[in-house]
Write an enzyme that holds these catalytic residues in place. Structure first.
Site, PDB file in Angstrom:
ATOM      1  N   ASP A  16       0.866  -1.185   0.000  1.00 30.57           N
ATOM      2  CA  ASP A  16       0.000   0.000   0.000  1.00 30.57           C
ATOM      3  C   ASP A  16       0.901   1.233   0.000  1.00 30.57           C
ATOM      4  O   ASP A  16       1.700   1.418   0.917  1.00 30.57           O
ATOM      5  CB  ASP A  16      -0.860  -0.048   1.266  1.00 30.57           C
ATOM      6  CG  ASP A  16      -1.785   1.151   1.394  1.00 30.57           C
ATOM      7  OD1 ASP A  16      -1.695   2.096   0.576  1.00 30.57           O
ATOM      8  OD2 ASP A  16      -2.584   1.146   2.342  1.00 30.57           O
ATOM      9  N   ILE A  17       0.759   2.062  -0.995  1.00 28.77           N
ATOM     10  CA  ILE A  17       1.676   3.199  -1.126  1.00 28.77           C
ATOM     11  C   ILE A  17       1.526   4.198   0.022  1.00 28.77           C
ATOM     12  O   ILE A  17       2.480   4.902   0.351  1.00 28.77           O
ATOM     13  CB  ILE A  17       1.509   3.881  -2.512  1.00 28.77           C
ATOM     14  CG1 ILE A  17       2.756   4.709  -2.847  1.00 28.77           C
ATOM     15  CG2 ILE A  17       0.240   4.717  -2.564  1.00 28.77           C
ATOM     16  CD1 ILE A  17       2.888   5.085  -4.288  1.00 28.77           C
ATOM     17  N   ASN A  30      -6.470  12.429 -11.488  1.00 32.13           N
ATOM     18  CA  ASN A  30      -7.106  12.768 -12.771  1.00 32.13           C
ATOM     19  C   ASN A  30      -6.800  14.230 -13.092  1.00 32.13           C
ATOM     20  O   ASN A  30      -6.329  14.974 -12.234  1.00 32.13           O
ATOM     21  CB  ASN A  30      -8.614  12.482 -12.736  1.00 32.13           C
ATOM     22  CG  ASN A  30      -9.312  13.211 -11.599  1.00 32.13           C
ATOM     23  OD1 ASN A  30      -9.189  14.431 -11.467  1.00 32.13           O
ATOM     24  ND2 ASN A  30     -10.026  12.466 -10.760  1.00 32.13           N
ATOM     25  N   VAL A  39      -6.020   4.512  -5.993  1.00 32.07           N
ATOM     26  CA  VAL A  39      -4.895   4.975  -5.199  1.00 32.07           C
ATOM     27  C   VAL A  39      -5.103   6.436  -4.781  1.00 32.07           C
ATOM     28  O   VAL A  39      -4.694   6.845  -3.690  1.00 32.07           O
ATOM     29  CB  VAL A  39      -3.572   4.738  -5.972  1.00 32.07           C
ATOM     30  CG1 VAL A  39      -3.355   5.713  -7.081  1.00 32.07           C
ATOM     31  CG2 VAL A  39      -2.402   4.718  -5.025  1.00 32.07           C
ATOM     32  N   ASP A  40      -5.767   7.212  -5.611  1.00 30.81           N
ATOM     33  CA  ASP A  40      -6.051   8.620  -5.279  1.00 30.81           C
ATOM     34  C   ASP A  40      -6.912   8.717  -4.014  1.00 30.81           C
ATOM     35  O   ASP A  40      -6.613   9.498  -3.106  1.00 30.81           O
ATOM     36  CB  ASP A  40      -6.759   9.280  -6.463  1.00 30.81           C
ATOM     37  CG  ASP A  40      -6.986  10.765  -6.245  1.00 30.81           C
ATOM     38  OD1 ASP A  40      -6.122  11.546  -6.650  1.00 30.81           O
ATOM     39  OD2 ASP A  40      -8.009  11.135  -5.642  1.00 30.81           O
ATOM     40  N   GLY A 127      -5.133   1.168 -13.376  1.00 28.19           N
ATOM     41  CA  GLY A 127      -6.384   0.803 -12.705  1.00 28.19           C
ATOM     42  C   GLY A 127      -7.557   1.180 -13.583  1.00 28.19           C
ATOM     43  O   GLY A 127      -7.770   0.608 -14.661  1.00 28.19           O
ATOM     44  N   VAL A 128      -8.305   2.196 -13.128  1.00 22.22           N
ATOM     45  CA  VAL A 128      -9.475   2.666 -13.879  1.00 22.22           C
ATOM     46  C   VAL A 128      -9.086   3.109 -15.293  1.00 22.22           C
ATOM     47  O   VAL A 128      -9.867   2.967 -16.237  1.00 22.22           O
ATOM     48  CB  VAL A 128     -10.145   3.830 -13.108  1.00 22.22           C
ATOM     49  CG1 VAL A 128     -11.233   4.482 -13.927  1.00 22.22           C
ATOM     50  CG2 VAL A 128     -10.706   3.332 -11.788  1.00 22.22           C
ATOM     51  N   TYR A 129      -7.872   3.618 -15.476  1.00 17.85           N
ATOM     52  CA  TYR A 129      -7.440   4.106 -16.790  1.00 17.85           C
ATOM     53  C   TYR A 129      -7.027   2.984 -17.748  1.00 17.85           C
ATOM     54  O   TYR A 129      -6.728   3.239 -18.919  1.00 17.85           O
ATOM     55  CB  TYR A 129      -6.324   5.145 -16.651  1.00 17.85           C
ATOM     56  CG  TYR A 129      -6.814   6.525 -16.234  1.00 17.85           C
ATOM     57  CD1 TYR A 129      -8.149   6.755 -15.902  1.00 17.85           C
ATOM     58  CD2 TYR A 129      -5.959   7.612 -16.164  1.00 17.85           C
ATOM     59  CE1 TYR A 129      -8.604   8.009 -15.520  1.00 17.85           C
ATOM     60  CE2 TYR A 129      -6.404   8.875 -15.786  1.00 17.85           C
ATOM     61  CZ  TYR A 129      -7.726   9.071 -15.463  1.00 17.85           C
ATOM     62  OH  TYR A 129      -8.160  10.319 -15.089  1.00 17.85           O
TER      63      TYR A 129
HETATM   64  P1  ADP Z   1      -5.511   5.203 -12.738  1.00 19.45           P
HETATM   65  O1  ADP Z   1      -6.765   6.033 -12.864  1.00 19.45           O
HETATM   66  O2  ADP Z   1      -4.259   6.012 -13.047  1.00 19.45           O
HETATM   67  O3  ADP Z   1      -5.598   3.931 -13.510  1.00 19.45           O
HETATM   68  P2  ADP Z   1      -6.017   3.797 -10.211  1.00 19.45           P
HETATM   69  O4  ADP Z   1      -5.963   4.363  -8.835  1.00 19.45           O
HETATM   70  O5  ADP Z   1      -7.324   3.312 -10.704  1.00 19.45           O
HETATM   71  O6  ADP Z   1      -5.382   4.926 -11.166  1.00 19.45           O
HETATM   72  O7  ADP Z   1      -4.972   2.602 -10.323  1.00 19.45           O
HETATM   73  C1  ADP Z   1      -3.575   2.762 -10.437  1.00 19.45           C
HETATM   74  C2  ADP Z   1      -2.892   1.570  -9.804  1.00 19.45           C
HETATM   75  O8  ADP Z   1      -2.829   1.750  -8.384  1.00 19.45           O
HETATM   76  C3  ADP Z   1      -3.628   0.237 -10.019  1.00 19.45           C
HETATM   77  O9  ADP Z   1      -2.656  -0.747 -10.360  1.00 19.45           O
HETATM   78  C4  ADP Z   1      -4.244  -0.036  -8.639  1.00 19.45           C
HETATM   79  O10 ADP Z   1      -4.360  -1.430  -8.398  1.00 19.45           O
HETATM   80  C5  ADP Z   1      -3.195   0.567  -7.722  1.00 19.45           C
HETATM   81  N1  ADP Z   1      -3.611   0.892  -6.344  1.00 19.45           N
HETATM   82  C6  ADP Z   1      -4.837   1.099  -5.822  1.00 19.45           C
HETATM   83  N2  ADP Z   1      -4.754   1.387  -4.501  1.00 19.45           N
HETATM   84  C7  ADP Z   1      -3.423   1.372  -4.187  1.00 19.45           C
HETATM   85  C8  ADP Z   1      -2.661   1.584  -2.988  1.00 19.45           C
HETATM   86  N3  ADP Z   1      -3.264   1.878  -1.829  1.00 19.45           N
HETATM   87  N4  ADP Z   1      -1.305   1.477  -3.044  1.00 19.45           N
HETATM   88  C9  ADP Z   1      -0.689   1.190  -4.209  1.00 19.45           C
HETATM   89  N5  ADP Z   1      -1.333   0.978  -5.373  1.00 19.45           N
HETATM   90  C10 ADP Z   1      -2.681   1.078  -5.362  1.00 19.45           C
END
Ligand code: ADP
Length: 179
Positions: A16-17, A30, A39-40, A127-129
């Protein structure tokens, strides 16, 4: 997994970042910097409301795709959060590769400007993108390797992968770069 490139190293971890202790934590934001899930959402929740207050005040027009902006890090164990905007995957013909590379390189440039020596990235856009993880790993890691070879800083670049799938994809690419 850790691979050294001169005085610098690229680390891959699963986790988890928001739990990282580094100078910079990178957010996958975004272009409106409006807050979101993934992650945001995790970063804003862990850091507290100051992040959103700062982005609204300092960057009312948001941030273009392929770039990044800096705020302080609120309650996170970091000095800064860089809000990077990766591309939305649209099949690969819409400049996605260049825009993803540019999101990473802008963060690494900002780290040098802010004299930060350690930075943690999520897998931006995967992720969503919907950027395919293998292709994202290739772009993210080669861009990073090239810039740390060139500038010798930041000395630690950590990719924090959310689960075994993304970790494996990044590890396969990093193994090849290490050869
Ligand atoms: P984007 O819109 O840029 O695709 P996302 O947040 O949907 O951003 O996903 C980006 C990456 O971050 C994905 O691989 C997702 O699984 C990952 N992610 C989500 N939560 C966390 C977290 N707490 N720590 C690290 N990576 C995460």
């Amino acid at each position: 997994m850790v691979v050294h490139f001169g005085p610098c190293r690229i680390e891959l971890i699963q986790g988890d970042i928001t739990q990282q202790e580094v100078d910079v934590i990178v957010n996958a934001a975004n272009s409106k910097l409006a807050g979101g899930g993934g992650v945001d959402g995790a970063i804003h929740q862990a850091a507290g409301p100051t992040l959103m207050q700062e982005t609204r005040m300092l960057y009312p027009d948001g941030c273009p795709t392929g770039s990044a902006v800096a705020t302080t890090a609120g309650r996170l164990n970091a000095k800064y959060v860089f809000h990077a905007v990766g591309p939305i995957w649209a099949g690969g013909e819409r400049n996605e590769k260049k825009l993803l590379a540019s999101a990473y390189s802008t963060c690494l440039d900002l780290a040098r400007e802010h004299r930060c020596d350690s930075i943690a990235f999520p897998a931006i856009s995967t992720g969503v993108y919907a950027y395919p993880i293998d292709l994202a790993a290739e772009v993210s890691l080669t861009t990073t390797r090239d810039l740390i070879n060139q500038h010798k800083t930041p000395t630690l670049v950590r990719f924090v992968l959310f689960g075994p799938g993304p970790y494996g994809a990044f590890a396969r690419v990093l193994e090849v770069l290490a050869e």
